[in-house]
Design a protein around this motif. Structure first.
Motif, PDB file in Angstrom:
ATOM      1  N   PHE A  58       9.059   6.023  -5.464  1.00 13.03           N
ATOM      2  CA  PHE A  58       7.886   5.496  -6.156  1.00 13.03           C
ATOM      3  C   PHE A  58       7.359   4.256  -5.440  1.00 13.03           C
ATOM      4  O   PHE A  58       6.133   4.041  -5.370  1.00 13.03           O
ATOM      5  CB  PHE A  58       8.223   5.159  -7.612  1.00 13.03           C
ATOM      6  CG  PHE A  58       8.035   6.308  -8.555  1.00 13.03           C
ATOM      7  CD1 PHE A  58       6.776   6.825  -8.803  1.00 13.03           C
ATOM      8  CD2 PHE A  58       9.120   6.885  -9.199  1.00 13.03           C
ATOM      9  CE1 PHE A  58       6.584   7.891  -9.670  1.00 13.03           C
ATOM     10  CE2 PHE A  58       8.949   7.960 -10.072  1.00 13.03           C
ATOM     11  CZ  PHE A  58       7.670   8.458 -10.306  1.00 13.03           C
ATOM     12  N   PHE A  59       8.267   3.439  -4.930  1.00 14.19           N
ATOM     13  CA  PHE A  59       7.842   2.270  -4.148  1.00 14.19           C
ATOM     14  C   PHE A  59       7.000   2.703  -2.953  1.00 14.19           C
ATOM     15  O   PHE A  59       5.930   2.130  -2.697  1.00 14.19           O
ATOM     16  CB  PHE A  59       9.062   1.475  -3.686  1.00 14.19           C
ATOM     17  CG  PHE A  59       8.754   0.439  -2.649  1.00 14.19           C
ATOM     18  CD1 PHE A  59       8.078  -0.723  -2.989  1.00 14.19           C
ATOM     19  CD2 PHE A  59       9.138   0.623  -1.332  1.00 14.19           C
ATOM     20  CE1 PHE A  59       7.790  -1.680  -2.028  1.00 14.19           C
ATOM     21  CE2 PHE A  59       8.851  -0.321  -0.369  1.00 14.19           C
ATOM     22  CZ  PHE A  59       8.174  -1.482  -0.718  1.00 14.19           C
ATOM     23  N   ILE A  60       7.469   3.717  -2.221  1.00  9.43           N
ATOM     24  CA  ILE A  60       6.718   4.220  -1.067  1.00  9.43           C
ATOM     25  C   ILE A  60       5.372   4.790  -1.516  1.00  9.43           C
ATOM     26  O   ILE A  60       4.329   4.562  -0.872  1.00  9.43           O
ATOM     27  CB  ILE A  60       7.531   5.300  -0.323  1.00  9.43           C
ATOM     28  CG1 ILE A  60       8.854   4.710   0.204  1.00  9.43           C
ATOM     29  CG2 ILE A  60       6.719   5.902   0.819  1.00  9.43           C
ATOM     30  CD1 ILE A  60       8.686   3.611   1.229  1.00  9.43           C
ATOM     31  N   TYR A  61       5.384   5.524  -2.635  1.00 13.40           N
ATOM     32  CA  TYR A  61       4.159   6.161  -3.131  1.00 13.40           C
ATOM     33  C   TYR A  61       3.096   5.114  -3.470  1.00 13.40           C
ATOM     34  O   TYR A  61       1.945   5.194  -3.023  1.00 13.40           O
ATOM     35  CB  TYR A  61       4.478   7.003  -4.363  1.00 13.40           C
ATOM     36  CG  TYR A  61       3.261   7.611  -5.034  1.00 13.40           C
ATOM     37  CD1 TYR A  61       2.656   8.744  -4.508  1.00 13.40           C
ATOM     38  CD2 TYR A  61       2.724   7.040  -6.187  1.00 13.40           C
ATOM     39  CE1 TYR A  61       1.531   9.297  -5.115  1.00 13.40           C
ATOM     40  CE2 TYR A  61       1.606   7.582  -6.806  1.00 13.40           C
ATOM     41  CZ  TYR A  61       1.019   8.708  -6.262  1.00 13.40           C
ATOM     42  OH  TYR A  61      -0.098   9.253  -6.855  1.00 13.40           O
ATOM     43  N   TRP A  62       3.484   4.109  -4.268  1.00 11.09           N
ATOM     44  CA  TRP A  62       2.503   3.095  -4.664  1.00 11.09           C
ATOM     45  C   TRP A  62       2.076   2.249  -3.470  1.00 11.09           C
ATOM     46  O   TRP A  62       0.929   1.788  -3.412  1.00 11.09           O
ATOM     47  CB  TRP A  62       3.087   2.182  -5.744  1.00 11.09           C
ATOM     48  CG  TRP A  62       3.376   2.840  -7.060  1.00 11.09           C
ATOM     49  CD1 TRP A  62       4.559   2.856  -7.733  1.00 11.09           C
ATOM     50  CD2 TRP A  62       2.455   3.583  -7.874  1.00 11.09           C
ATOM     51  NE1 TRP A  62       4.462   3.554  -8.904  1.00 11.09           N
ATOM     52  CE2 TRP A  62       3.168   4.022  -9.019  1.00 11.09           C
ATOM     53  CE3 TRP A  62       1.119   3.935  -7.751  1.00 11.09           C
ATOM     54  CZ2 TRP A  62       2.583   4.767 -10.028  1.00 11.09           C
ATOM     55  CZ3 TRP A  62       0.520   4.694  -8.763  1.00 11.09           C
ATOM     56  CH2 TRP A  62       1.252   5.104  -9.884  1.00 11.09           C
ATOM     57  N   LEU A  64       1.736   3.347  -0.352  1.00 12.28           N
ATOM     58  CA  LEU A  64       0.749   4.138   0.382  1.00 12.28           C
ATOM     59  C   LEU A  64      -0.588   4.195  -0.349  1.00 12.28           C
ATOM     60  O   LEU A  64      -1.657   4.267   0.268  1.00 12.28           O
ATOM     61  CB  LEU A  64       1.281   5.553   0.618  1.00 12.28           C
ATOM     62  CG  LEU A  64       2.491   5.667   1.554  1.00 12.28           C
ATOM     63  CD1 LEU A  64       2.998   7.099   1.607  1.00 12.28           C
ATOM     64  CD2 LEU A  64       2.132   5.182   2.951  1.00 12.28           C
ATOM     65  N   LYS A  65      -0.517   4.162  -1.678  1.00  9.78           N
ATOM     66  CA  LYS A  65      -1.743   4.187  -2.490  1.00  9.78           C
ATOM     67  C   LYS A  65      -2.383   2.796  -2.587  1.00  9.78           C
ATOM     68  O   LYS A  65      -3.485   2.656  -3.131  1.00  9.78           O
ATOM     69  CB  LYS A  65      -1.412   4.683  -3.904  1.00  9.78           C
ATOM     70  CG  LYS A  65      -1.031   6.150  -3.985  1.00  9.78           C
ATOM     71  CD  LYS A  65      -2.219   7.042  -3.657  1.00  9.78           C
ATOM     72  CE  LYS A  65      -1.870   8.508  -3.816  1.00  9.78           C
ATOM     73  NZ  LYS A  65      -3.036   9.387  -3.499  1.00  9.78           N
ATOM     74  N   ARG A  66      -1.705   1.789  -2.055  1.00 13.28           N
ATOM     75  CA  ARG A  66      -2.179   0.409  -2.104  1.00 13.28           C
ATOM     76  C   ARG A  66      -2.490  -0.018  -3.538  1.00 13.28           C
ATOM     77  O   ARG A  66      -3.514  -0.653  -3.819  1.00 13.28           O
ATOM     78  CB  ARG A  66      -3.414   0.243  -1.218  1.00 13.28           C
ATOM     79  CG  ARG A  66      -3.149   0.524   0.247  1.00 13.28           C
ATOM     80  CD  ARG A  66      -4.383   0.308   1.083  1.00 13.28           C
ATOM     81  NE  ARG A  66      -4.120   0.578   2.483  1.00 13.28           N
ATOM     82  CZ  ARG A  66      -5.041   0.479   3.458  1.00 13.28           C
ATOM     83  NH1 ARG A  66      -6.277   0.103   3.158  1.00 13.28           N
ATOM     84  NH2 ARG A  66      -4.720   0.755   4.709  1.00 13.28           N
ATOM     85  N   SER A  67      -1.560   0.332  -4.421  1.00 15.21           N
ATOM     86  CA  SER A  67      -1.722   0.019  -5.836  1.00 15.21           C
ATOM     87  C   SER A  67      -0.832  -1.155  -6.216  1.00 15.21           C
ATOM     88  O   SER A  67       0.284  -1.309  -5.698  1.00 15.21           O
ATOM     89  CB  SER A  67      -1.357   1.242  -6.686  1.00 15.21           C
ATOM     90  OG  SER A  67      -1.285   0.898  -8.050  1.00 15.21           O
ATOM     91  N   TRP A  68      -1.320  -1.972  -7.141  1.00 14.09           N
ATOM     92  CA  TRP A  68      -0.508  -3.102  -7.590  1.00 14.09           C
ATOM     93  C   TRP A  68       0.705  -2.629  -8.378  1.00 14.09           C
ATOM     94  O   TRP A  68       1.628  -3.396  -8.624  1.00 14.09           O
ATOM     95  CB  TRP A  68      -1.341  -4.075  -8.409  1.00 14.09           C
ATOM     96  CG  TRP A  68      -1.833  -3.542  -9.726  1.00 14.09           C
ATOM     97  CD1 TRP A  68      -2.997  -2.888  -9.962  1.00 14.09           C
ATOM     98  CD2 TRP A  68      -1.153  -3.628 -10.976  1.00 14.09           C
ATOM     99  NE1 TRP A  68      -3.105  -2.539 -11.280  1.00 14.09           N
ATOM    100  CE2 TRP A  68      -1.989  -2.989 -11.933  1.00 14.09           C
ATOM    101  CE3 TRP A  68       0.049  -4.184 -11.404  1.00 14.09           C
ATOM    102  CZ2 TRP A  68      -1.640  -2.886 -13.276  1.00 14.09           C
ATOM    103  CZ3 TRP A  68       0.395  -4.075 -12.738  1.00 14.09           C
ATOM    104  CH2 TRP A  68      -0.443  -3.435 -13.663  1.00 14.09           C
ATOM    105  N   TYR A  69       0.734  -1.340  -8.766  1.00 18.51           N
ATOM    106  CA  TYR A  69       1.906  -0.787  -9.447  1.00 18.51           C
ATOM    107  C   TYR A  69       3.150  -0.836  -8.559  1.00 18.51           C
ATOM    108  O   TYR A  69       4.272  -0.641  -9.034  1.00 18.51           O
ATOM    109  CB  TYR A  69       1.641   0.658  -9.867  1.00 18.51           C
ATOM    110  CG  TYR A  69       0.624   0.819 -10.967  1.00 18.51           C
ATOM    111  CD1 TYR A  69       0.453  -0.149 -11.953  1.00 18.51           C
ATOM    112  CD2 TYR A  69      -0.179   1.957 -11.043  1.00 18.51           C
ATOM    113  CE1 TYR A  69      -0.484  -0.005 -12.969  1.00 18.51           C
ATOM    114  CE2 TYR A  69      -1.124   2.111 -12.054  1.00 18.51           C
ATOM    115  CZ  TYR A  69      -1.277   1.129 -13.004  1.00 18.51           C
ATOM    116  OH  TYR A  69      -2.194   1.282 -13.999  1.00 18.51           O
ATOM    117  N   VAL A  70       2.952  -1.071  -7.267  1.00 19.80           N
ATOM    118  CA  VAL A  70       4.076  -1.145  -6.340  1.00 19.80           C
ATOM    119  C   VAL A  70       5.064  -2.236  -6.740  1.00 19.80           C
ATOM    120  O   VAL A  70       6.256  -2.182  -6.409  1.00 19.80           O
ATOM    121  CB  VAL A  70       3.571  -1.375  -4.894  1.00 19.80           C
ATOM    122  CG1 VAL A  70       3.043  -2.804  -4.733  1.00 19.80           C
ATOM    123  CG2 VAL A  70       4.670  -1.103  -3.885  1.00 19.80           C
TER     124      VAL A  70
END
Length: 376
Positions: A58-62, A64-70
């Motif tokens: 999930f860390f990698i996913y967020w 890559l999405k450049r989301s603050w959810y990271v």
């Protein structure tokens, strides 16, 4: 419309990420619960590696999405970094201090040197290769679980082949078994003199059982170190048990039967090892010397057993190893169930898993320790 679907998808992924975080927190808490008091905690803790891996994905996913959810999985990684360290270790090479007093310890579940595979015809040649590998290893101390030595055999007397031939001191905690009268159990061989030693027998364990612990006090050039060789309750899961469970997928009744069989064995193991490790630690705490606790613990780093040990001792793989460090040579990949732990007064400078020796169902592990000078 496309923006609405995108927003819904992001919310679904966020909810899934939150569920993984909750799973992870529950797993961490479960590692502190003795399975003999609440056995489901053992299964929750056993599943923790899955939560750790998913959180990292999930860390990698967020990211890559450049989301603050990271920041959600990142915060979990930061707060739970020591648990990730149990899964994968990354350490830098250390230079030994000049004039340091060192002790290299090898731990290996030798699987009876594979003698049972052809017990009627005699010990197979693969056993000879394994014995010779151990005997010629440069470690100062060998802690061998599921040790096997033929009593009335010159050729297969492994006390002589590993110990006497190389002028090593030996302490054995064994029982006599099988039709050719062999000693089976735990054996500790040492380049340095063994001052004393004894056996720790676990409750509710038969006299003729390989599940036990042995300890020795070793005089290392004037300093005494206590070394434990441990073999906790086995998982009692064979390759065919796992294969039968996989092959039963699609047959609901058969799959339920095989799954219950696996769960029952795991549950019994969780409970037994939890009680055994408490008895072991009670003994370790009485040692007047620095201690090294080695062996086959039959539990993963995300278990009550392991958590109790690292609560009192340092783990050599975490302090000086690299990679995943898997030690189980069987159908379940990436399992690290063999370990070495050490106390204050010692420092681990090197740790290796010996994948070049694949003849047992466990890989050997070795670590080099520096004995710290005593304070004036």
């Amino acid at each position: 419309m496309a923006g609405t679907f995108k927003q819904i998808r992001r919310r679904i992924w966020l909810i899934l990420n939150i569920l993984v975080v909750l799973w992870l927190l529950l797993g961490v808490l479960s590692m502190r619960v003795p399975p003999y008091e609440f056995w489901p905690a053992g299964f929750v803790a056993f599943s923790l590696p899955g939560a750790l891996v998913l959180n990292f994905l999930f860390f990698i996913y967020w990211l890559l999405k450049r989301s603050w959810y990271v920041f959600l999985p990142l915060a979990v990684i930061g707060l739970g970094w020591n648990h990730y360290g149990r899964l994968v270790s990354i350490t830098w090479d250390k230079e030994l201090p000049e004039g340091a007093k060192t002790l290299e310890v090898l731990s290996f579940n030798v699987h009876i040197f594979n003698a049972y595979e052809r017990i009627v015809e005699g010990v197979p040649r693969v056993s000879e290769e394994m014995v010779d590998w151990v005997a010629t290893h440069p470690a100062d101390v060998f802690c061998l679980q599921e040790f096997y030595s033929r009593v009335n055999s010159t050729e297969y007397n492994n006390f002589n082949r590993i110990g006497k031939r190389y002028n090593r001191h030996v302490f054995a905690s064994t029982y006599q078994g099988d039709r050719v009268k062999a000693d089976l159990g735990i054996a500790i061989f040492s380049k340095y003199p063994i001052v004393r030693g004894n056996t720790i027998r676990f409750p509710n364990t038969p006299e003729r059982s390989a599940n036990r612990a042995a300890w020795v006090d070793i005089n290392v050039k004037g300093d005494t170190v206590r070394v434990y060789a441990v073999h906790l309750q086995s998982m009692s899961i064979k390759a065919e048990d796992i294969e039968n469970t996989y092959s039963a997928i699609g047959d609901e009744e058969s799959f339920r039967k095989e799954s219950r069989n696996l769960a029952r064995r795991l549950r019994m193991g969780f409970r037994a090892r939890a009680m055994q490790v408490q008895q072991l630690l009670d003994h370790v705490k009485t040692s007047p010397y620095p201690v090294i606790v080695t062996g086959d613990f039959n539990d993963i780093p995300f278990s009550y057993t392991y958590s109790q040990l690292v609560g009192e001792l340092n783990n050599s793989f975490e302090k000086a190893g690299n990679g995943v460090g898997a030690t189980y040579n069987g159908p379940l990949p990436f399992l690290r169930i063999d370990n070495q732990f050490f106390s204050e007064g010692l420092e681990a400078y090197d740790f290796k898993t010996h994948y070049e020796m694949p003849l047992s169902d466990h890989f050997p592990i070795s670590a080099t320790y520096v004995i710290k000078p005593k304070e004036e």
